[in-house]
Scaffold this motif. Structure first.
Motif, PDB file in Angstrom:
ATOM      1  N   THR A  21      57.099   4.890  35.044  1.00  0.00           N
ATOM      2  CA  THR A  21      55.994   6.116  35.004  1.00  0.00           C
ATOM      3  C   THR A  21      56.358   6.745  33.354  1.00  0.00           C
ATOM      4  OG1 THR A  21      56.479   6.875  37.372  1.00  0.00           O
ATOM      5  CG2 THR A  21      56.351   8.218  36.889  1.00  0.00           C
ATOM      6  N   VAL A  22      54.567   7.091  32.846  1.00  0.00           N
ATOM      7  CA  VAL A  22      55.259   7.157  31.667  1.00  0.00           C
ATOM      8  C   VAL A  22      53.573   8.397  31.870  1.00  0.00           C
ATOM      9  CG1 VAL A  22      54.978   5.716  30.935  1.00  0.00           C
ATOM     10  CG2 VAL A  22      53.096   5.962  30.757  1.00  0.00           C
ATOM     11  N   ALA A  23      53.833   9.256  30.904  1.00  0.00           N
ATOM     12  CA  ALA A  23      53.156  10.158  30.312  1.00  0.00           C
ATOM     13  C   ALA A  23      52.179   9.963  28.837  1.00  0.00           C
ATOM     14  CB  ALA A  23      54.058  11.663  29.921  1.00  0.00           C
ATOM     15  N   VAL A  24      50.720   9.941  29.649  1.00  0.00           N
ATOM     16  CA  VAL A  24      49.384   9.511  28.486  1.00  0.00           C
ATOM     17  C   VAL A  24      49.614  10.548  28.204  1.00  0.00           C
ATOM     18  CG1 VAL A  24      47.824   7.738  27.980  1.00  0.00           C
ATOM     19  CG2 VAL A  24      49.640   7.663  29.821  1.00  0.00           C
ATOM     20  N   LYS A  25      49.202  10.948  26.518  1.00  0.00           N
ATOM     21  CA  LYS A  25      48.377  11.469  25.813  1.00  0.00           C
ATOM     22  C   LYS A  25      46.916  11.384  25.830  1.00  0.00           C
ATOM     23  CE  LYS A  25      49.052  15.079  22.414  1.00  0.00           C
ATOM     24  NZ  LYS A  25      50.446  15.841  21.286  1.00  0.00           N
ATOM     25  N   VAL A  26      45.742  11.793  26.496  1.00  0.00           N
ATOM     26  CA  VAL A  26      44.643  11.188  25.824  1.00  0.00           C
ATOM     27  C   VAL A  26      44.366  12.267  24.743  1.00  0.00           C
ATOM     28  CG1 VAL A  26      42.021  10.402  26.063  1.00  0.00           C
ATOM     29  CG2 VAL A  26      44.363  10.002  27.260  1.00  0.00           C
ATOM     30  N   LEU A  27      43.528  12.041  23.375  1.00  0.00           N
ATOM     31  CA  LEU A  27      43.386  13.162  22.294  1.00  0.00           C
ATOM     32  C   LEU A  27      41.572  12.719  22.479  1.00  0.00           C
ATOM     33  CD1 LEU A  27      45.312  13.676  19.714  1.00  0.00           C
ATOM     34  CD2 LEU A  27      45.372  11.719  21.164  1.00  0.00           C
ATOM     35  N   ASN A  28      40.975  14.084  22.895  1.00  0.00           N
ATOM     36  CA  ASN A  28      40.240  14.799  22.816  1.00  0.00           C
ATOM     37  C   ASN A  28      39.105  14.855  20.892  1.00  0.00           C
ATOM     38  OD1 ASN A  28      37.273  15.955  23.090  1.00  0.00           O
ATOM     39  ND2 ASN A  28      38.096  18.143  23.172  1.00  0.00           N
ATOM     40  N   LEU A  29      38.976  12.811  20.883  1.00  0.00           N
ATOM     41  CA  LEU A  29      37.996  13.409  19.076  1.00  0.00           C
ATOM     42  C   LEU A  29      37.302  13.563  18.962  1.00  0.00           C
ATOM     43  CD1 LEU A  29      38.484   9.228  19.503  1.00  0.00           C
ATOM     44  CD2 LEU A  29      40.815  10.668  18.825  1.00  0.00           C
ATOM     45  N   GLN A  30      37.091  14.789  19.798  1.00  0.00           N
ATOM     46  CA  GLN A  30      35.258  15.020  19.499  1.00  0.00           C
ATOM     47  C   GLN A  30      35.882  16.498  19.115  1.00  0.00           C
ATOM     48  OE1 GLN A  30      32.461  14.585  20.418  1.00  0.00           O
ATOM     49  NE2 GLN A  30      33.652  12.303  20.864  1.00  0.00           N
ATOM     50  N   GLN A  31      36.979  16.964  19.288  1.00  0.00           N
ATOM     51  CA  GLN A  31      37.576  18.410  18.777  1.00  0.00           C
ATOM     52  C   GLN A  31      37.906  18.057  17.705  1.00  0.00           C
ATOM     53  OE1 GLN A  31      38.372  21.337  19.908  1.00  0.00           O
ATOM     54  NE2 GLN A  31      39.094  21.622  17.807  1.00  0.00           N
ATOM     55  N   ARG A  32      37.457  18.919  16.037  1.00  0.00           N
ATOM     56  CA  ARG A  32      38.296  18.484  14.652  1.00  0.00           C
ATOM     57  C   ARG A  32      39.075  18.969  13.826  1.00  0.00           C
ATOM     58  NH1 ARG A  32      35.457  22.320   9.977  1.00  0.00           N
ATOM     59  NH2 ARG A  32      36.638  21.320   8.344  1.00  0.00           N
ATOM     60  N   GLY A  33      39.985  17.364  13.783  1.00  0.00           N
ATOM     61  CA  GLY A  33      41.682  17.583  13.593  1.00  0.00           C
ATOM     62  C   GLY A  33      41.861  16.445  14.503  1.00  0.00           C
ATOM     63  N   ALA A  34      41.424  16.274  15.222  1.00  0.00           N
ATOM     64  CA  ALA A  34      42.277  15.252  16.392  1.00  0.00           C
ATOM     65  C   ALA A  34      42.753  13.909  15.947  1.00  0.00           C
ATOM     66  CB  ALA A  34      41.397  14.700  18.176  1.00  0.00           C
ATOM     67  N   ASP A  35      42.100  13.110  14.854  1.00  0.00           N
ATOM     68  CA  ASP A  35      42.516  11.894  14.150  1.00  0.00           C
ATOM     69  C   ASP A  35      43.288  12.084  13.191  1.00  0.00           C
ATOM     70  OD1 ASP A  35      41.688   9.179  14.256  1.00  0.00           O
ATOM     71  OD2 ASP A  35      41.055   9.564  12.448  1.00  0.00           O
ATOM     72  N   ARG A  36      43.253  13.671  12.928  1.00  0.00           N
ATOM     73  CA  ARG A  36      44.189  14.052  11.860  1.00  0.00           C
ATOM     74  C   ARG A  36      45.403  13.923  12.403  1.00  0.00           C
ATOM     75  NH1 ARG A  36      41.918  17.989   9.548  1.00  0.00           N
ATOM     76  NH2 ARG A  36      42.659  19.325  10.338  1.00  0.00           N
ATOM     77  N   THR A  37      45.191  14.517  13.784  1.00  0.00           N
ATOM     78  CA  THR A  37      46.745  15.207  14.371  1.00  0.00           C
ATOM     79  C   THR A  37      47.421  13.666  14.940  1.00  0.00           C
ATOM     80  OG1 THR A  37      45.851  17.095  14.813  1.00  0.00           O
ATOM     81  CG2 THR A  37      47.299  16.335  16.774  1.00  0.00           C
ATOM     82  N   PHE A  38      46.439  12.441  15.458  1.00  0.00           N
ATOM     83  CA  PHE A  38      46.674  11.520  16.320  1.00  0.00           C
ATOM     84  C   PHE A  38      47.353  10.629  14.541  1.00  0.00           C
ATOM     85  CE2 PHE A  38      46.268   6.731  16.628  1.00  0.00           C
ATOM     86  CZ  PHE A  38      46.774   7.160  17.573  1.00  0.00           C
TER      87      PHE A  38
END
Length: 948
Positions: A649-666
């Motif tokens: 059992t895991v937790a999956v954090k899916v990035l909202n790449l439409q949000q500015r800065g999401a890719d940098r945060t990833f």
């Protein structure tokens, strides 16, 4: 006429004959009783795979039946020994008819059910051994509680280990006043141990390990059990201090209290136990008050062969006297503590050591050359410390080494070629250091014997020796994230994947990622399975199997045994690339571009992590359904998922790449999680950078699921969180534990990593709680690594370039354009600490104008603390709570503790960074506060009880 004398003689003869007949008849009757009892016992055993009970028939005397022993005088059954015969069935009550029984030994079978009440009629019974069966149920001792045990007061040995016994241990066992051997380990007993049990002075073997028992160990145990030689209380929930009276049990040979919740100091006079061979206090909450001199006392135990102190709260420097331990000491475990200083050179005196565990401490300095004297050492664990310097060449003298784990340190220099002498080395991990130099053929030659070699995340140079192709037993080789170059040795094609690993589609056996390898990728052996190797981050590779999608290698034209010059190959490659570029359509170009981007962004977490595709995560989360949604933030959503290949059992954090800065945060979070390791940081499983079924970019992080959610849901419950945690409340002990857990994680980030790290977004929703309510910091999307000397961001980023963090937890200096520093995290921690104990957010509606959470708390200290604490906390409940139902601390202690903790929060949240406490000082103050509350009790000592 017959004379009177002859009549008298005949009468006497007849009388003797009749008497003997009566005696025979009497004996036959008694023997028949035993026979019928044995046959009734046999009738309850339907499973006898080896036919051992087939001898129980009329063809031979019952005293000759297998497992049956009779007395010589009366020919009655005195012992029933049927151990380890794979028998299965139930205990017959007719066993009580064997009234001369002294021994019942049915160990290592599969008897089930209850113990018959008739057993208490066996008043001659001395030994009852039912270890390793399936005896179980809460009423298994029912008849022993309701029937006087005085009838079997002759019992000397009671062995019920490894069964399914549950409920409370009956206090009536105290009636077995002559008991010398009591073994109830590995069951499911709960509650407290009856005090009367500690008063059976004849006991020398006392084993209650591996149950669910709780309460304190009586302080007088050493006086009431003076004959103790073996005491096993480990793997329970015992709390409180270790009784100092144990030194009065001078005959102690083995003392095991590991894996409990014991707290307080380790007694300093245990060295008086001259016969002690094994001492295990591992996995508790014991402390040393910055003083490890109790180890000096233990050097007097000249027969000591095993010492286990790992996973406690021990602090201080290892004394040089550690070298005075017995030369017979073969196991020394002190990992997962807070031990600092260097490894004493005197450790080389322990020439009998076979197992040395120093891992996950705060050790500095270098590994002493003298450690090479430990020629018998087989397991050496010193990972996750701050050890510096070169790896000693003397390690090559440890020719019997099986495991050598030195990863996650600050080691420098090269890998000694002398390690090639370690021909038994199966696990060799030097990853996450600062090693340079080459990988010699002697070192890589270890793969002929090893199962695992890991040299990743260093600065190793040169080429990979061709001898790597001789790996006969190797399952795992990781040289990723180094500076290796040259061609991948074609000899690696000889390395075959073991069948049992080839069946695991997500297992990477060979990791060559993030180097400077060039040339053709082999296609045979390990290289014919895309899931068995990784070569990402090597931009000059070509060829390989089709799923790699690497460019085709330039055609090799041999002339007189030579290849084209490198320049000619390069020019040819460029021309081919231009031609291919002109004839490819835009879609193919775009797909290749996305593929390259996917390789680049997936890289930070590919060290030793599973590779998961978009499809697998889609399946795991039930297509990212709302029913699986467990959290949502600015840059993405978190879903609960179950991995199909291992049901994890895991937790999956899916990035909202439409949000500015999401890719940098990833990318930032991947980089942080790739480097950081601590028991109070959330554990990352892997990352996924891919494309979804619509052709859009997809990025996700996969973490270990924290079943108790975030601290936010506990402090500020909603209807949905109330369903998860009923009632949604944390008591005082829980909150203090959480405060210490978070401070420990920050201390690691700020001062125990090679460069200071600032989390930048500490708040309750980023603090997750596992099944035991242990706190783990999560969400590293804003994390910054600082310069070690100036404590400034290595990127030179000022906070004026954008406020980092969440309103209410952001330090005031950010608004003035100040640089990011560790003191910023301390401010956020102070706010969280005050929120943890008041239950009020810093953005609560009551805080208007000049009134802030800090001022609200500051004005209430010290006299009005009770008026501002969380309404879920009751001073009266906290004051009277104790394992034994008795008051162990007063309301005054509770008030002082809370006042001290809230004062820490006020100090941490000062407006000026220079006025804030160092996080290391915060930890020390929190320990003082909890000691103020519990006295000689310590962290989590009551945690198991408060969950009832």
């Amino acid at each position: 006429m017959i004379s009177k004398s002859k009549v008298l003689s005949c009468s006497l003869f007849l009388f003797c004959i009749l008497s003997k007949l009566d005696l025979v008849e009497s004996r036959t009757t008694r023997n028949e009783t035993d026979i019928q009892a044995l046959l009734a016992f046999k009738a309850r055993i339907p499973v006898d795979p080896d036919g051992v009970l087939t001898s129980w028939n009329d063809s031979q005397h019952f005293c000759s039946w297998q497992g049956v022993t009779c007395g010589r005088r009366h020919q009655r059954v005195t012992a029933l020994n049927l151990s380890s015969l794979k028998l299965a069935g139930e205990l017959s009550p007719h066993i009580a008819n064997l009234t001369f029984l002294r021994v019942i030994d049915l160990r290592n079978n599969n008897f089930r059910g209850l113990i018959p009440q008739e057993v208490t009629r066996l008043h001659r019974l001395e030994e009852l051994a039912l270890t390793n069966n399936s005896i179980g149920g809460s009423k298994v001792f029912y008849y022993l509680q309701t029937t006087s045990l005085g009838n079997i007061s002759s019992l000397l040995q009671l062995s019920m280990m490894q069964n399914y016994l549950e409920g409370n241990i009956p206090s009536e066992l105290w009636q077995l006043s002559d008991l010398i051997f009591l073994q109830l380990s590995s069951n499911n007993f709960s509650g407290t141990v009856p005090r009367q049990l500690y008063n059976i002075s004849s006991i020398y073997h006392f084993s209650l390990a591996d149950n669910q028992l709780q309460g304190q160990i009586p302080p007088h145990i050493g006086f009431t059990l003076p004959n103790l030689k073996f005491i096993y209380l480990g793997m329970n929930k015992f709390s409180g201090p270790i009784p100092t009276s144990l030194i009065n049990a001078s005959g102690l040979v083995q003392l095991d209290m590991g894996s409990n919740a014991l707290s307080g100091p380790i007694p300093k006079k245990l060295g008086s136990l001259q016969n002690l061979q094994t001492l295990n206090f591992a996995t508790n909450f014991l402390e040393s008050s910055n003083d490890l001199n109790f180890l000096t006392s233990l050097t007097n135990c000249t027969h000591l062969i095993s010492l286990g102190l790992s996973q406690n709260n021990l602090t201080g420097v290892l004394p040089d006297s550690i070298g005075n331990f017995s030369a017979n000491l073969f196991q020394l475990r002190i990992g997962v503590n807070y031990i600092s200083g260097t490894i004493p050179k005197e450790i080389g005196n322990l020439v009998g050591l076979q197992w040395l565990g120093l891992y996950e401490n705060m050790l500095t300095g270098s590994i002493p050359d003298s450690i090479g004297k430990l020629s018998k050492l087989k397991y050496f664990y010193a990972f996750t410390n701050r050890i510096i310097g070169d790896i000693p060449h003397s390690l090559g003298n440890m020719t019997q080494l099986i495991v050598l784990h030195l990863f996650d340190n600050l080691l420098e220099g090269g890998i000694p070629t002398s390690l090639g002498n370690c021909n038994y080395l199966e696990g060799f991990d030097l990853s996450w250091n600062r090693l340079n130099g080459t990988i010699s053929k002697e070192v890589i030659g270890l793969c002929s014997f090893s199962i695992e070699l890991n040299f990743s995340s260093n600065s190793l140079t040169g080429t990979l020796p061709p001898e790597v192709g001789n790996c006969k037993n190797l399952d795992f080789l990781d040289v990723s994230s180094n500076k290796l170059h040259g061609e991948i040795p074609s000899s690696l094609e000889n390395w075959q994947i073991p069948d049992y690993l080839g069946e695991l589609p997500l297992f990477t056996n060979l990791n060559l990622s993030f180097n400077s390898f060039e040339g053709k990728v082999p296609t045979k052996g390990v290289f014919d399975n895309i899931s068995a190797f990784s070569i990402v981050g090597n931009n000059e590779l070509c060829g390989g199997i089709q799923p790699l999608r690497l460019p085709t290698c330039p055609t090799e034209i041999a002339k007189k045994g030579k290849k084209f010059p490198r320049r000619a190959i390069l020019v040819t490659g460029i021309v081919l690339f231009v031609v291919l570029f002109l004839i490819c359509i835009y879609a193919i170009k775009r797909r290749m571009s996305l593929s390259k981007e996917r390789e680049g962004t997936a890289s930070p977490l590919e060290k030793n992590h599973l590779k998961l595709s978009y499809a697998e995560l889609l399946h795991a989360t039930n297509e990212f359904s709302s029913a699986n949604l467990i959290g949502k933030g600015r840059y993405g959503s978190v879903y609960k998922g179950i991995l199909s290949f291992d049901d994890q059992t895991v937790a999956v954090k899916v990035l909202n790449l439409q949000q500015r800065g999401a890719d940098r945060t990833f990318k930032a979070e991947c980089e942080a999680l790739r480097k950081l390791r601590h028991r109070n940081l959330v554990k990352v499983i892997t990352s996924c950078s891919s494309i979804d079924f619509q052709g859009n970019d997809f990025k996700a992080l996969v973490f270990e699921l924290m079943p108790n959610g975030s601290l936010e849901t506990w402090l500020h419950p909603t209807p949905s969180s109330t369903e998860l945690h009923n009632p949604p409340s944390l008591n005082l002990i829980h909150r203090l534990n959480i405060a210490i857990d978070v401070a420990s994680a920050l201390d690691y980030l700020h001062s125990q990593f090679d460069k200071p790290v600032v989390h930048c977004d500490l708040k309750p929703s980023n603090i997750l709680l596992d099944a035991d309510l242990t706190a783990h910091i999560s969400d590293f999307g804003l994390t910054r690594f600082l310069s070690e000397t100036t404590e400034e961001s290595v990127t030179g980023q000022s906070s004026s370039m954008g406020i980092r963090g969440t309103m209410g937890y952001i330090p005031p200096e950010y608004g003035m354009g100040k640089e990011i520093s560790t003191r910023s995290d301390v401010y956020s921690y102070g706010i969280v600490l005050m929120e943890l104990f008041t239950g009020k957010r810093p953005t609560d509606s009551i805080f208007t104008g000049e009134l802030s959470l800090r001022e609200y708390v500051k004005t209430a200290i010290p006299d009005h603390v009770a008026e501002i604490v969380d309404t879920w906390l009751s001073f009266e409940d906290e004051a009277v709570f104790d394992q034994n139902g008795q008051s162990s601390r007063g309301i005054g202690n509770v008030r002082k503790c809370l006042g001290s903790v809230l004062s820490i929060g006020v100090s941490c949240s000062a407006d000026s960074p220079s006025e804030r406490l160092n996080i290391g000082d915060v930890l020390r103050e929190l320990h003082k506060a909890i000691n103020m509350l519990l006295g000689d009790q310590r962290r989590r000592a009551l945690q198991d009880s408060v969950q009832q």
